[in-house]
Design an enzyme around this catalytic site. Structure first.
Site, PDB file in Angstrom:
ATOM      1  N   ASP A  60       3.533  12.210   8.843  1.00  0.00           N
ATOM      2  CA  ASP A  60       2.146  12.560   9.142  1.00  0.00           C
ATOM      3  C   ASP A  60       1.533  11.660  10.208  1.00  0.00           C
ATOM      4  O   ASP A  60       0.326  11.649  10.397  1.00  0.00           O
ATOM      5  CB  ASP A  60       1.292  12.487   7.869  1.00  0.00           C
ATOM      6  CG  ASP A  60       1.410  11.142   7.156  1.00  0.00           C
ATOM      7  OD1 ASP A  60       1.930  10.182   7.772  1.00  0.00           O
ATOM      8  OD2 ASP A  60       0.997  11.042   5.981  1.00  0.00           O
ATOM      9  N   SER A 116       0.837  -1.194   0.000  1.00  0.00           N
ATOM     10  CA  SER A 116       0.000   0.000   0.000  1.00  0.00           C
ATOM     11  C   SER A 116       0.875   1.248   0.000  1.00  0.00           C
ATOM     12  O   SER A 116       1.941   1.262  -0.607  1.00  0.00           O
ATOM     13  CB  SER A 116      -0.955  -0.047   1.203  1.00  0.00           C
ATOM     14  OG  SER A 116      -0.240  -0.202   2.419  1.00  0.00           O
ATOM     15  N   HIS A 139       3.175   7.673   7.589  1.00  0.00           N
ATOM     16  CA  HIS A 139       4.170   7.421   6.539  1.00  0.00           C
ATOM     17  C   HIS A 139       5.569   7.814   7.007  1.00  0.00           C
ATOM     18  O   HIS A 139       5.732   8.666   7.890  1.00  0.00           O
ATOM     19  CB  HIS A 139       3.765   8.150   5.260  1.00  0.00           C
ATOM     20  CG  HIS A 139       2.418   7.723   4.766  1.00  0.00           C
ATOM     21  ND1 HIS A 139       1.303   8.534   4.885  1.00  0.00           N
ATOM     22  CD2 HIS A 139       2.004   6.567   4.195  1.00  0.00           C
ATOM     23  CE1 HIS A 139       0.253   7.900   4.389  1.00  0.00           C
ATOM     24  NE2 HIS A 139       0.654   6.698   3.967  1.00  0.00           N
TER      25      HIS A 139
END
Length: 259
Positions: free
Chosen positions: A186, A14, A189
């Site tokens: 964030d 992902s 990530h």
């Protein structure tokens, strides 16, 4: 296909994978390390979960492909572990039992591609919940370490069952000093610091694995290893084997064995 042929290393997952070529990301670093020895191929899909991955598994990794990857590094689980949507429908949540079964099917499919295809699973890492709230607000409401940890643990158990290598990012990240403030852009990530941890863990597993042939960077032939033609110069082969020493982990001591 561009020649000469090299081993293929595919990164499948992902957003942790999709963004791995940005800003000192771990995918870009692997591509740099293997720049003369293997091709690093990106198949990253932000927002996906293990259920999404299963739907395209045969398209991304067809069994009848002429050339099969030498190594596939897989990351799913962070999105799967998000809480269910309040409506009970939609959203990325995948129940833990289904996630485990999905990853089993992904692993078994990849291992069946060829007798020389190797697989590494990356567990979901921890997250900075406060930073997530500040950056995303209610869009990521409920995402938490408490919900994510069982997915990491289940994945490591699965790795033992199906005999694939597992990297415990959940604990590796948390061993970094001040990891909450240095490892995330964030809250989810990776910063370059976190990506450095991922690379070191991957290189350690690849170096210690009893794979024939070895996929460790020092074991692979350097493509066109000709010297520069200058007297007493280092060969390009020498240069490749001596650069990036900071990313080469020390030999494992007692208690440091990996899956």
């Amino acid at each position: 296909m561009v020649g000469p042929g090299r081993p293929q290393v595919v990164l499948f997952g992902s957003s942790i994978v999709q963004y791995s070529f940005s800003d000192g990301g771990w995918g870009a670093t692997l591509a740099n390390i293997y720049s003369r020895t293997a091709d690093i191929i990106l198949r990253g899909y932000a927002g996906w979960n293990s259920r999404s991955a299963l739907k395209v598994l045969n398209q991304v990794f067809p069994k009848d492909a002429v050339i099969q990857p030498s190594l596939v590094i897989v990351y799913f689980g962070g999105n799967d572990s998000m809480p269910p949507h309040p409506s009970g429908q939609g959203g990325p949540h995948v129940p833990l039992s289904e996630f485990t079964d999905n990853m089993r099917r992904i692993g078994e499919h990849l291992l069946s591609l060829s007798d020389k295809t190797r697989v590494i699973f990356l567990t979901p890492p921890p997250m900075n919940e406060r930073q997530i709230q500040l950056v995303f607000g209610d869009a990521m409401r409920g995402r938490s370490n408490e919900l994510c940890r069982p997915y990491a643990e289940a994945l490591l158990n699965l790795c033992r069952e199906i005999n694939v290598k597992g990297i415990d990012l959940w604990n590796a990240i948390q061993q970094q000093d001040d990891w909450l403030n240095t490892c995330f852009t964030d809250g989810i990530h990776f910063t370059a610091k976190a990506s450095e941890i991922v690379v070191k863990e991957i290189l350690k597993v690849v170096r210690e694995a009893d794979w024939k042939p070895s996929l460790h960077r020092k074991s692979l032939p350097v493509e066109f290893p000709f010297d520069s033609g200058l007297p007493n110069s280092l060969t390009l082969s020498d240069l490749e084997l001596t650069r990036n020493k900071t990313l080469e982990p020390p030999p494992a001591g007692p208690g440091m064995a990996r899956l």
